[in-house]
Design a protein around this motif. Structure first.
Motif, short mmCIF file in Angstrom:
data_model
loop_
_atom_site.label_atom_id
_atom_site.label_comp_id
_atom_site.label_asym_id
_atom_site.label_seq_id
_atom_site.Cartn_x
_atom_site.Cartn_y
_atom_site.Cartn_z
N TRP A 8 0.85 -1.19 0.00
CA TRP A 8 0.00 0.00 0.00
C TRP A 8 0.88 1.24 0.00
N ASP A 9 0.76 2.05 -1.03
CA ASP A 9 1.55 3.28 -1.18
C ASP A 9 0.72 4.46 -0.69
N ILE A 10 1.20 5.12 0.35
CA ILE A 10 0.46 6.23 0.96
C ILE A 10 0.93 7.61 0.47
N SER A 11 1.74 7.65 -0.55
CA SER A 11 2.35 8.91 -0.99
C SER A 11 1.36 10.03 -1.28
N HIS A 12 0.22 9.72 -1.84
CA HIS A 12 -0.72 10.77 -2.24
C HIS A 12 -1.97 10.86 -1.36
N LEU A 13 -1.94 10.20 -0.22
CA LEU A 13 -3.10 10.23 0.66
C LEU A 13 -2.99 11.34 1.69
N ASN A 14 -4.14 11.88 2.10
CA ASN A 14 -4.11 12.83 3.20
C ASN A 14 -3.94 12.05 4.51
N ARG A 44 0.97 17.30 1.08
CA ARG A 44 1.51 16.28 0.20
C ARG A 44 2.66 15.51 0.86
N GLN A 45 3.20 16.06 1.92
CA GLN A 45 4.30 15.42 2.64
C GLN A 45 3.77 14.66 3.84
N LEU A 46 4.62 13.85 4.45
CA LEU A 46 4.22 13.00 5.56
C LEU A 46 4.56 13.62 6.91
N SER A 47 3.65 13.46 7.86
CA SER A 47 3.94 13.88 9.23
C SER A 47 4.97 12.92 9.82
N ASP A 48 5.62 13.33 10.89
CA ASP A 48 6.60 12.46 11.54
C ASP A 48 5.93 11.16 11.99
N ASP A 49 4.70 11.23 12.49
CA ASP A 49 4.01 10.02 12.93
C ASP A 49 3.74 9.08 11.76
N MET A 50 3.41 9.64 10.60
CA MET A 50 3.19 8.80 9.42
C MET A 50 4.49 8.11 9.00
N ILE A 51 5.59 8.85 9.05
CA ILE A 51 6.89 8.26 8.70
C ILE A 51 7.23 7.14 9.68
N ARG A 52 7.01 7.39 10.97
CA ARG A 52 7.28 6.35 11.97
C ARG A 52 6.40 5.12 11.73
N ALA A 53 5.16 5.33 11.34
CA ALA A 53 4.25 4.20 11.08
C ALA A 53 4.78 3.34 9.94
N ILE A 54 5.38 3.95 8.92
CA ILE A 54 5.98 3.18 7.83
C ILE A 54 7.11 2.31 8.38
N GLY A 55 7.98 2.90 9.17
CA GLY A 55 9.10 2.15 9.74
C GLY A 55 8.64 1.04 10.67
N GLU A 56 7.62 1.31 11.48
CA GLU A 56 7.10 0.30 12.41
C GLU A 56 6.53 -0.91 11.68
N ARG A 57 6.10 -0.71 10.45
CA ARG A 57 5.54 -1.81 9.65
C ARG A 57 6.58 -2.38 8.69
N ASP A 58 7.83 -2.07 8.95
CA ASP A 58 8.96 -2.52 8.12
C ASP A 58 8.80 -2.06 6.67
N GLY A 59 8.23 -0.89 6.50
CA GLY A 59 8.02 -0.32 5.17
C GLY A 59 9.18 0.53 4.71
#
Length: 153
Positions: A8-14, A44-59
């Motif tokens: 799942w690519d979240i690049s363009h999601l709010n 269009r950019q990711l919040s710090d929490d969104m970035i952390r969520a990617i890492g927590e899911r091994d993304g």
């Protein structure tokens, strides 16, 4: 999508859409091309929490190379030089501090209709994407430049 192991690519999601999707427990999440909102304020950019969520899911979070999202002043003054060694390196380091270099990769967005003048000075063609390795620590280059594979059950 989750049941089929689609990444799942979240690049363009709010942000609301991202959190709704994450609540559905997608097993694999990435941002194919997005940077940190805290350095370049934009929905269009990711919040710090969104970035952390990617890492927590091994993304994986792919670095976005569009000048507008590397240097906020560039949109109003296109004469401002945008360099991988300044603007991109700052964003890469910031995101790696949040989730680690193993979760950072090349993202680009060079296929999005952007021209040469909208990319960092060091990027002339897609063949130059390997230059991104120069803005990450030597010990992290393989992690950033190599394709990351997902093992399916």
């Amino acid at each position: 999508m989750a049941e089929l192991w689609i990444i799942w690519d979240i690049s363009h999601l709010n942000e609301e859409g991202v959190w709704q999707g994450l609540d559905l427990k997608f097993p694999h999440v990435c941002a194919s091309h997005a940077n940190a909102r805290s350095l370049t304020p934009s929905n269009r950019q990711l919040s710090d929490d969104m970035i952390r969520a990617i890492g927590e899911r091994d993304g994986v979070n792919g670095l976005l190379l569009y000048n507008r999202f590397l240097e906020p002043r560039w949109e109003k003054d296109k004469s401002i030089p945008v360099s991988m060694y300044e603007q991109l390196q700052r964003r890469a380091n910031y995101m790696a501090d949040l989730i680690g270099w193993n979760h950072i990769s090349i993202g680009s967005d060079l296929d999005g209709g952007l021209g040469l003048e909208e990319s960092p000075l060091e990027i002339d063609t897609v063949a130059d994407l390997n230059k991104i390795g120069a803005v990450v620590p030597l010990e992290a280059r393989d992690a950033v430049l190599k394709l990351k594979l997902v093992e399916f059950p």
